[in-house]
Design an enzyme around this catalytic site. Structure first.
Site, PDB file in Angstrom:
ATOM      1  N   ARG A  70       0.846  -1.181   0.000  1.00 19.93           N
ATOM      2  CA  ARG A  70       0.000   0.000   0.000  1.00 19.93           C
ATOM      3  C   ARG A  70       0.889   1.241   0.000  1.00 19.93           C
ATOM      4  NH1 ARG A  70      -2.666   3.003   4.764  1.00 19.93           N
ATOM      5  NH2 ARG A  70      -3.961   4.465   3.635  1.00 19.93           N
ATOM      6  N   HIS A  97      -3.045  10.879   0.803  1.00 21.53           N
ATOM      7  CA  HIS A  97      -2.529  10.656   2.156  1.00 21.53           C
ATOM      8  C   HIS A  97      -1.935  11.983   2.643  1.00 21.53           C
ATOM      9  CE1 HIS A  97      -1.051   7.326   5.042  1.00 21.53           C
ATOM     10  NE2 HIS A  97      -0.693   8.461   5.604  1.00 21.53           N
ATOM     11  N   ASN A 104      -6.874   8.556   2.934  1.00 18.49           N
ATOM     12  CA  ASN A 104      -6.340   7.963   4.154  1.00 18.49           C
ATOM     13  C   ASN A 104      -6.746   8.816   5.352  1.00 18.49           C
ATOM     14  OD1 ASN A 104      -4.421   6.211   5.745  1.00 18.49           O
ATOM     15  ND2 ASN A 104      -3.620   8.256   6.224  1.00 18.49           N
ATOM     16  N   GLU A 105      -7.483   8.211   6.283  1.00 17.00           N
ATOM     17  CA  GLU A 105      -7.791   8.863   7.560  1.00 17.00           C
ATOM     18  C   GLU A 105      -8.267  10.304   7.406  1.00 17.00           C
ATOM     19  OE1 GLU A 105      -4.571   8.512  10.324  1.00 17.00           O
ATOM     20  OE2 GLU A 105      -4.611   6.336  10.315  1.00 17.00           O
ATOM     21  N   ASN A 117      -7.757   1.735   9.600  1.00 16.76           N
ATOM     22  CA  ASN A 117      -6.482   1.955  10.292  1.00 16.76           C
ATOM     23  C   ASN A 117      -6.761   2.000  11.782  1.00 16.76           C
ATOM     24  OD1 ASN A 117      -5.359   2.301   7.778  1.00 16.76           O
ATOM     25  ND2 ASN A 117      -4.675   4.413   8.119  1.00 16.76           N
ATOM     26  N   TYR A 144      -4.687   1.580  15.842  1.00 10.90           N
ATOM     27  CA  TYR A 144      -3.430   1.399  16.573  1.00 10.90           C
ATOM     28  C   TYR A 144      -3.620   1.174  18.064  1.00 10.90           C
ATOM     29  CZ  TYR A 144      -0.851   3.105  12.479  1.00 10.90           C
ATOM     30  OH  TYR A 144      -0.301   3.248  11.230  1.00 10.90           O
ATOM     31  N   GLU A 175      -3.778  -0.246   8.006  1.00  6.46           N
ATOM     32  CA  GLU A 175      -2.631   0.131   8.840  1.00  6.46           C
ATOM     33  C   GLU A 175      -2.835  -0.403  10.238  1.00  6.46           C
ATOM     34  OE1 GLU A 175      -1.520   4.294   9.213  1.00  6.46           O
ATOM     35  OE2 GLU A 175      -1.736   4.579   7.054  1.00  6.46           O
TER      36      GLU A 175
HETATM   37  C1  GBH Z   1      -1.449   6.905  10.745  1.00  8.52           C
HETATM   38  O1  GBH Z   1      -2.131   7.818  11.506  1.00  8.52           O
HETATM   39  C2  GBH Z   1      -1.051   7.551   9.449  1.00  8.52           C
HETATM   40  O2  GBH Z   1      -1.917   7.168   8.412  1.00  8.52           O
HETATM   41  C3  GBH Z   1       0.376   7.310   9.072  1.00  8.52           C
HETATM   42  O3  GBH Z   1       0.729   8.192   8.075  1.00  8.52           O
HETATM   43  C4  GBH Z   1       1.234   7.433  10.301  1.00  8.52           C
HETATM   44  O4  GBH Z   1       2.592   7.351   9.991  1.00  8.52           O
HETATM   45  C5  GBH Z   1       0.860   6.325  11.242  1.00  8.52           C
HETATM   46  O5  GBH Z   1      -0.488   6.357  11.544  1.00  8.52           O
HETATM   47  C6  GBH Z   1       1.605   6.356  12.568  1.00  8.52           C
HETATM   48  O6  GBH Z   1       1.282   7.492  13.297  1.00  8.52           O
HETATM   49  O7  GBH Z   1      -3.191  14.050  19.811  1.00  8.52           O
HETATM   50  O8  GBH Z   1      -0.996  13.251  20.409  1.00  8.52           O
HETATM   51  O9  GBH Z   1      -2.953  11.928  20.903  1.00  8.52           O
HETATM   52  C7  GBH Z   1      -2.416   7.451  12.830  1.00  8.52           C
HETATM   53  C8  GBH Z   1      -3.426   8.429  13.355  1.00  8.52           C
HETATM   54  C9  GBH Z   1      -2.022   9.515  14.951  1.00  8.52           C
HETATM   55  C10 GBH Z   1      -4.405   9.546  15.064  1.00  8.52           C
HETATM   56  C11 GBH Z   1      -1.962  10.056  16.367  1.00  8.52           C
HETATM   57  C12 GBH Z   1      -4.332  10.056  16.451  1.00  8.52           C
HETATM   58  C13 GBH Z   1      -3.187  11.195  18.101  1.00  8.52           C
HETATM   59  C14 GBH Z   1      -2.138  12.191  18.419  1.00  8.52           C
HETATM   60  N1  GBH Z   1      -3.244   8.785  14.713  1.00  8.52           N
HETATM   61  N2  GBH Z   1      -3.141  10.801  16.695  1.00  8.52           N
HETATM   62  S1  GBH Z   1      -2.343  12.911  20.006  1.00  8.52           S
END
Ligand code: GBH
Length: 493
Positions: free
Chosen positions: A100, A145, A189-190, A330, A332, A399
């Protein structure tokens, strides 16, 4: 059942305590897709080479470097613009079935508009796609993205409706140029990060802050843009190209703080704001009811004559509903949610509109990224909730991954993949229709505001070397074995 016994029982079922022997030992089905991912601005570099136009991340890193923790840029990044053959060799080495990546809008259309096409940019993506196909790797292509052509930001960006037609033109160009070799497309993306981060809290380019207003306008236009691109594909390309088009939506899992009715309700509301905001219009129709009523009521209380949440006409609702061929997800991490009194009227924001107390437990293991707490069981619950709430869509995890500081011996990442994938497999046994999984990321890269301080790669990249040398980490060996054996442990049943 005795309450105490039930509690122990549900702990076991939901895997709150997950030791290694709890890892799911069922093999993944043969047709389950395993892959890895990157995104244009995070890896390509070559920011102004061969006729590429400027985008909002070029502008932000060049003019507001204090926003990036190490003051860095994506000017060179992993230099993938010159090293794509090496990248594909890494993907191949892992045995990945798909890769991807995203297209840089301003590399293909330097002025943003479709009247000038940059041949060098087109050639780069044609070469990348050809290299993938020659190695039997399925390209999974994201159109957007986060790297909007700067010229469109100068005209207002995503909160302004003109962008819908611009995005549709760009999508058509991409389907035309690359569609004969692409079977899986993602429009956005997101989009929540684009809209909340870009225009409300300032945590993504273009770093504007108009909370409670601009993120809703932005989302309105993103949803229209997505739908328009999907319809263009459906009407002009599907018959000959035979691919699938969808969108990738991001969410954490939200777990209620207690089983009280108030906490359960607040948590479901939070899920609808965070995820329903995008999936509901596309998979069911229109924004979630709870968003419409709450934002309208708060807007009235603020003395506004109309809701800060824009309204879709019934034609628009029908036009957006059904514009999916699968769901890109996506995810995490996980947060807890506790009910609170509605936050006072005054300052407008998405978070005040939701009005819940969101927190992460202090006993959860934390990654290099402070927001990323490692909570594997959240994956299973999220997949099951999506399946139940949105009519069992085919889910492609686009993701999932974890950050550290870049050591090649990355046990935390090995365990993360093992335990999250274990919960994916268990959700599949529960009935969730998960069709594939994509590890973020193939290699260390430019992590937005964190610059190069947080690493997500299966491969280490030496950013001090002009060669940007790539080295496999322990997690690359583990993921390779998982893909080969379709099994998370030594032997599967
Ligand atoms: C993804 O976003 C992206 O698509 C990718 O580009 C990126 O590299 C990857 O994740 C890793 O980060 O306000 O400090 O709590 C993840 C999306 C990123 C959404 C962090 C929530 C919270 C930041 N998330 N965010 S904070």
């Amino acid at each position: 059942m005795e309450p105490k016994i039930f509690l122990i029982y549900s702990f076991l079922i939901f895997g709150y305590i997950q030791a290694e022997d709890d890892v799911n030992n069922k093999a993944f089905p043969d047709d389950f897709l395993f892959g890895t991912a990157t995104a244009s601005y995070q890896v390509e570099g070559a920011w102004n080479e061969d006729g590429k136009g400027e985008n909002i991340w070029d502008r932000l890193t060049h003019t507001r470097s204090s926003l990036i923790s190490d003051g860095s840029t994506g000017d060179v990044a992993c230099d993938s613009y010159h090293k794509y053959k090496e990248d594909v060799a890494l993907v191949k080495e892992l045995g990945s079935q798909h890769y991807r990546f995203s297209l840089s809008w301003s590399r293909i259309l330097p002025n943003g508009t479709a009247d000038v096409v940059n041949l060098a940019g087109v050639t780069y993506y044609r070469n990348l796609i050809k290299e993938l196909k020659d190695n039997n790797i399925e390209p999974l292509v994201t159109l957007y993205h986060w790297d909007l052509p700067q010229v469109f930001q100068d005209q207002g960006g995503w909160p302004d409706e003109f962008i819908v037609d611009k995005f549709a033109d760009y999508a058509r160009v991409c389907f035309e140029l690359f569609g004969s070799d692409v079977k899986y497309w993602l429009t956005f993306n997101e989009p929540k990060q684009t809209c909340l981060g870009g225009y409300a809290d300032g945590s993504k380019a273009p770093a504007l802050q108009n909370p409670g207003v601009a993120e809703y306008k932005c989302t309105h236009n993103v949803l229209k843009s997505h739908a328009k691109a999907w319809h263009i594909y459906d009407q002009e390309f599907r018959a000959t190209q035979n691919g699938k088009v969808s969108i990738t939506i991001d969410t954490s899992w939200y777990e209620p703080d207690s089983n009280s009715a108030q906490d359960e309700e607040a948590t479901e509301r939070k899920r609808m704001f965070e995820f329903g905001w995008y999936i509901h219009p596309i998979f069911i129709g229109d924004y979630p009811e709870v968003m419409k009523t709450r934002i309208a009521a708060r807007s009235t209380a603020e003395g506004l004559s109309e809701s800060r949440l824009p309204t879709f006409t019934s034609e628009e609702v029908a036009y957006i509903r059904g514009t999916h061929d699968f769901l890109g997800l996506n995810t995490y991490s996980t947060s807890m949610v506790k009910a609170i009194d509605d936050l006072p009227i005054g300052q407008t924001s998405f978070y005040n509109d939701v009005s819940v107390n969101e927190y992460q437990r202090s006993d959860w293991e934390t990654a290099a990224s402070g927001w990323l707490k490692i909570v594997p069981w959240g994956m299973r619950k999220l997949l099951n909730w999506i399946s139940k709430t949105f009519n069992d869509p085919p889910i492609l995890i686009t993701e999932n991954g974890v950050s550290d500081y870049g050591d090649v011996d990355d046990t935390v990442r090995v365990n993360y993949y093992r335990d999250y994938l274990s919960n994916v497999r268990s959700a599949m046994e529960d009935g969730a229709n998960v069709i594939g999984y994509t590890a973020w990321s193939l290699m260390d890269n430019f992590e937005w505001y964190a610059g190069y301080t947080e690493k997500f790669g299966l491969y280490k990249v030496d950013f001090n070397s002009p060669n940007r040398t790539r080295t496999p980490k322990t997690s690359a060996a583990y993921y390779k074995k998982v893909i080969q054996t379709r099994c998370l442990v030594d032997s599967c049943v």
